[in-house]
Design an enzyme around this catalytic site. Sequence first.
Site, PDB file in Angstrom:
ATOM      1  N   GLY A 103      48.661  33.623  43.298  1.00 29.18           N
ATOM      2  CA  GLY A 103      49.453  33.500  42.839  1.00 29.18           C
ATOM      3  C   GLY A 103      50.257  32.507  42.422  1.00 29.18           C
ATOM      4  O   GLY A 103      51.506  32.323  41.355  1.00 29.18           O
ATOM      5  N   ASP A 104      51.081  31.899  43.484  1.00 31.68           N
ATOM      6  CA  ASP A 104      51.982  31.302  43.992  1.00 31.68           C
ATOM      7  C   ASP A 104      51.838  29.791  45.182  1.00 31.68           C
ATOM      8  O   ASP A 104      52.944  29.861  45.167  1.00 31.68           O
ATOM      9  CB  ASP A 104      52.984  32.200  44.315  1.00 31.68           C
ATOM     10  N   ALA A 105      50.917  29.692  44.892  1.00 30.58           N
ATOM     11  CA  ALA A 105      50.034  28.422  45.849  1.00 30.58           C
ATOM     12  C   ALA A 105      49.708  27.031  45.021  1.00 30.58           C
ATOM     13  O   ALA A 105      49.550  26.201  44.563  1.00 30.58           O
ATOM     14  CB  ALA A 105      48.567  28.868  46.389  1.00 30.58           C
ATOM     15  N   ASN A 160      54.460  24.727  47.275  1.00 29.58           N
ATOM     16  CA  ASN A 160      54.713  25.510  48.778  1.00 29.58           C
ATOM     17  C   ASN A 160      53.916  25.468  49.480  1.00 29.58           C
ATOM     18  O   ASN A 160      53.049  26.029  50.183  1.00 29.58           O
ATOM     19  CB  ASN A 160      53.971  27.325  48.509  1.00 29.58           C
TER      20      ASN A 160
END
Length: 422
Positions: free
Chosen positions: A296-298, A302
């Site tokens: 959930g941090d893509a 990133n």
Amino acid sequence: MKRQSLDVFLHGRHIGVLSGTSLRLSFQYDAEIVAEYGVSSILLSLALPVARRKIADTAVLNYFDGLLPEGQVRSHLASQNGLATPDAIGLLRVLGGDCAGAVQVLPEGMSPDGRGKAIPMTDEEVAKVVEALPTWDLPDDFAITASLGGIQSKVLLNRSGDRWMWPGRGAVSTHIIKPEPLDSPIPHLLPAEDWALKVAAAAGLRAAEARLETFGARQAIVVTRYDRTAEGGRLHQEDFTQALGLGSEAKYEGTTAPPSRLTRLVSTAAPHTRDDDGFRRDLLRAVTFNLVIGNGDAHSKNYSLLIRDGGEVLLAPLYDAAPTLLLYAPSKNAGHAIGGQAGLNHLTLEHVIKEAAAWGLDPDDARATAAAVLEAVAGAATATPAQDVISFLNQLVPARAEDLLNGRTARRALDNQASART
């Protein structure tokens, strides 16, 4: 506001001048660079092609501001140096000696050659620095002159043989040390990131090398910088926000309306790749991996591109990849719209194929590529050891791969876990 100027170097060569005030920046390429590379060539950024004229649009601020940290880390550095938090050019004057990629931003007259300026550190000094993050407790001669984007607190160090070195102004940092965040709601984030990067590598995907280590009282992940060579040289790179001329605050795509951000990125980058379909497949592999692990941090900071001196663009290795959704249910934003959907809980293989088709990849090629990643990750996840606190990932990630291969959304928990399947 006082107008300032800074010299910009790439691979140690002067390429232009950054000037302006805290929120209004312009960049002028050197005439020699324009003559050598030609107008519209890609050198520094896809968003800042070589030009004769001075470039004064928002892409300049967004590119150079994107070299700086975000959030609490940035605020602390600004306060330490008597600067306003938004003052990108002021912060780069202090921190621009060693940035992401091969770019260095230095005060006029300062040499970019940092060799010989790395300061040896004792184990106790390293532990003290890591333990103090997100603030810094440094010896008098350890000035912070290196910068890396992102919101998570980290320290950049040079590894020489079996000892750590502090990168003095212009010296190359080779490793990133990130301790477990003090205020993150996501449990076991560091061992999960370390595990995920090892799974990616075992599945045949290019990923940053990492290991877990304890410094004093804090566990940290130590990441070998992929934008550095074994000999201590720099490789140039930029993240997707910089490549698209976006600000760091826009790192999460805010709409699912077409064309997607990834489609625009491919359209911008593919003409500068050696194999445009190969680039599309590499990006599809990375997107599929982040989906199956529940990252959930893509977001757009990133994912990055490597830019070779001749202007050739490649996808950078995976980094900052962790199964955040599987550790913390609210972490369900895929970061980008994929086939018109941005919720990790709602994405299927068909969304992925639709997205890749929008990039120009043949749908059958996309299906075969994504399926191969899912199968490889399932096997690697089963075989890659995980700490006890995250050992459920050895079963959950393969189960998610199976769900996706069978046309379903991917479960968020195993049947014997407390959370219900989504």
